[in-house]
Design a protein around this motif. Structure first.
Motif, PDB file in Angstrom:
ATOM      1  N   ILE A   1     -46.635 -58.970   9.710  1.00  0.00           N
ATOM      2  CA  ILE A   1     -47.039 -58.172   8.866  1.00  0.00           C
ATOM      3  C   ILE A   1     -48.682 -58.126   8.614  1.00  0.00           C
ATOM      4  O   ILE A   1     -49.332 -57.042   8.417  1.00  0.00           O
TER       5      ILE A   1
ATOM      6  N   ILE B   1     -50.341 -56.501  11.137  1.00  0.00           N
ATOM      7  CA  ILE B   1     -50.321 -54.979  11.482  1.00  0.00           C
ATOM      8  C   ILE B   1     -51.138 -54.363  10.214  1.00  0.00           C
ATOM      9  O   ILE B   1     -52.105 -53.422  10.527  1.00  0.00           O
TER      10      ILE B   1
ATOM     11  N   TYR C   1     -41.759 -58.105  11.918  1.00  0.00           N
ATOM     12  CA  TYR C   1     -41.659 -56.385  12.316  1.00  0.00           C
ATOM     13  C   TYR C   1     -40.459 -55.571  11.692  1.00  0.00           C
ATOM     14  O   TYR C   1     -40.931 -54.473  11.306  1.00  0.00           O
TER      15      TYR C   1
ATOM     16  N   TYR D   1     -41.114 -54.821   8.001  1.00  0.00           N
ATOM     17  CA  TYR D   1     -42.148 -54.044   7.693  1.00  0.00           C
ATOM     18  C   TYR D   1     -41.771 -52.544   8.190  1.00  0.00           C
ATOM     19  O   TYR D   1     -42.129 -51.642   7.357  1.00  0.00           O
ATOM     20  N   TYR D   2     -41.308 -52.226   9.138  1.00  0.00           N
ATOM     21  CA  TYR D   2     -41.107 -51.137   9.668  1.00  0.00           C
ATOM     22  C   TYR D   2     -39.876 -50.397   9.051  1.00  0.00           C
ATOM     23  O   TYR D   2     -39.863 -48.911   9.101  1.00  0.00           O
ATOM     24  N   PHE D   3     -38.969 -51.016   8.702  1.00  0.00           N
ATOM     25  CA  PHE D   3     -37.788 -50.580   8.153  1.00  0.00           C
ATOM     26  C   PHE D   3     -37.368 -50.521   6.597  1.00  0.00           C
ATOM     27  O   PHE D   3     -36.559 -50.022   6.086  1.00  0.00           O
TER      28      PHE D   3
ATOM     29  N   ALA E   1     -43.951 -47.650   5.476  1.00  0.00           N
ATOM     30  CA  ALA E   1     -44.200 -48.526   6.900  1.00  0.00           C
ATOM     31  C   ALA E   1     -43.689 -47.878   8.126  1.00  0.00           C
ATOM     32  O   ALA E   1     -43.936 -47.986   9.099  1.00  0.00           O
ATOM     33  N   LEU E   2     -42.603 -46.869   7.806  1.00  0.00           N
ATOM     34  CA  LEU E   2     -41.962 -46.302   8.910  1.00  0.00           C
ATOM     35  C   LEU E   2     -43.203 -45.556   9.762  1.00  0.00           C
ATOM     36  O   LEU E   2     -44.225 -44.682   9.317  1.00  0.00           O
ATOM     37  N   PRO E   3     -43.272 -45.330  11.183  1.00  0.00           N
ATOM     38  CA  PRO E   3     -44.222 -45.042  11.904  1.00  0.00           C
ATOM     39  C   PRO E   3     -44.069 -43.457  11.530  1.00  0.00           C
ATOM     40  O   PRO E   3     -42.929 -42.553  11.230  1.00  0.00           O
ATOM     41  N   THR E   4     -45.403 -42.831  11.601  1.00  0.00           N
ATOM     42  CA  THR E   4     -45.325 -41.286  11.350  1.00  0.00           C
ATOM     43  C   THR E   4     -44.463 -40.278  12.003  1.00  0.00           C
ATOM     44  O   THR E   4     -43.804 -39.492  11.732  1.00  0.00           O
TER      45      THR E   4
ATOM     46  N   CYS F   1     -50.307 -47.090   5.054  1.00  0.00           N
ATOM     47  CA  CYS F   1     -49.771 -47.290   6.337  1.00  0.00           C
ATOM     48  C   CYS F   1     -50.964 -47.929   7.255  1.00  0.00           C
ATOM     49  O   CYS F   1     -52.280 -48.099   6.957  1.00  0.00           O
TER      50      CYS F   1
ATOM     51  N   THR G   1     -51.635 -44.605  12.000  1.00  0.00           N
ATOM     52  CA  THR G   1     -50.333 -43.754  11.479  1.00  0.00           C
ATOM     53  C   THR G   1     -51.064 -42.430  10.930  1.00  0.00           C
ATOM     54  O   THR G   1     -50.700 -41.738  10.436  1.00  0.00           O
TER      55      THR G   1
END
Length: 314
Positions: A155, A158, A211, A214-216, A221-224, A285, A289
């Motif tokens: 993280i 990122i 990872y 962070y993303y979920f 943190a979700l990708p654009t 973010c 993103t």
């Protein structure tokens, strides 16, 4: 240990009731207990059998090992293993807590310990099935919080992707590559005779856990691209009530901000304009993103923070 102005005790700048302090103290006390029982070989073996992570024992029903192994550490001689892990945890907290809720920080640490354990068990089982070697499957216990450390390190890479770190105070490495470099360094180190035994599987699994978390699970943190697809299925503009009104107000506010920025000729003027608008402790973010035309970004209350970061990087 000190006492804050509020009257509560603090340790290393955090309240003793802060989740980070609790983790640090709990792990230290457990390690102290390991040293105390070290003179009793039978008891030491029993503790290792019950709480260290051994793939065969885990699959036989000792499921708690998937988390308890992260609080045990190698206790032969000087507690270097414990000190390195806890110091790394403290340093990462200094950088990540301003960008993550304390709850998310600790949950990510624990989640990464679990994913690290899962990969250890998986690799041990695969190795056993292919080679028939019982050593890694039923005889080699794993201990240590390194999986959780690698999850937080992922993280860090990122959020602070452009930060340059120096390995051994000499080798420059961008934070975005620090996990890969650390994994490769660990593998290279294991090639030397009598090297410190490292759980590469646990490190890899911990990084994967970081990872995933962070993303979920970490807010913002979700990708654009994924958020845009979700917005297409459930358009925010069609939602009802106060939430919708608040989002629409933020959308108009951010569009106005962009319009005013476009009329400022220099970056220094833009920075002077944006600085008073910054939201403290915003969990913004990652830089890639940020998109000034994306509807999700335009409805974000931290839009000004991302805009300032973009100007500063020019």
């Amino acid at each position: 240990m000190a006492r804050k102005k509020t009257g509560s005790l603090s340790l290393f700048g955090y309240s003793i009731f802060h989740p980070l302090t609790i983790i640090l103290l709990t792990t230290s006390l457990i390690n102290l207990g390991q040293y105390i029982i070290k003179s009793d070989i039978k008891l030491e073996i029993l503790i290792t059998y019950l709480f260290a992570l051994t793939p065969n024992f885990f699959l036989d029903g000792n499921y708690w090992q998937i988390i308890t192994y992260g609080f045990l550490h190698a206790n032969s001689g000087f507690p270097l293993h414990l000190i390195m892990n806890l110091y790394s945890l403290y340093l990462l907290a200094e950088f990540l807590l301003p960008r993550m809720q304390a709850k998310n920080f600790i949950l990510c640490f624990l989640f990464s310990i679990i994913t690290g354990g899962i990969i250890i068990v998986l690799f041990g089982y695969i190795n056993f099935m292919i080679t028939g070697d019982h050593t890694r499957f039923s005889l080699t216990p794993t201990v240590g919080a390194s999986g959780g450390i690698f999850g937080l390190l992922a993280i860090f890479g990122i959020i602070y992707s452009e930060v340059e770190l120096y390995l051994f105070f000499v080798i420059p490495v961008k934070a975005s590559y620090i996990v890969i470099v650390s994994l490769l360094f660990g593998l290279a180190l294991s090639l030397f005779p009598n090297s410190i035994p490292l759980s590469h599987e646990g490190h890899l699994g911990g990084a994967i856990g970081g990872y995933i978390f962070y993303y979920f699970f970490n807010r913002g943190a979700l990708p654009t691209e994924l958020i845009s697809k979700i917005a297409q299925v459930v358009p925010i503009s069609k939602s009802k009530g106060k939430i919708s009104e608040s989002l629409e107000f933020q959308f108009v506010k951010n569009k106005k901000l962009l319009s005013e920025l476009s009329h400022l000729p220099t970056d220094s003027e833009k920075m002077d304009f944006l600085v008073p608008l910054q939201v403290e402790n915003a969990n913004i973010c990652p830089p890639p993103t940020y998109n000034e035309t994306d509807e999700f970004c335009l409805r974000c209350e931290w839009f000004a923070n991302c805009a300032l970061r973009k100007v500063e990087k020019k």
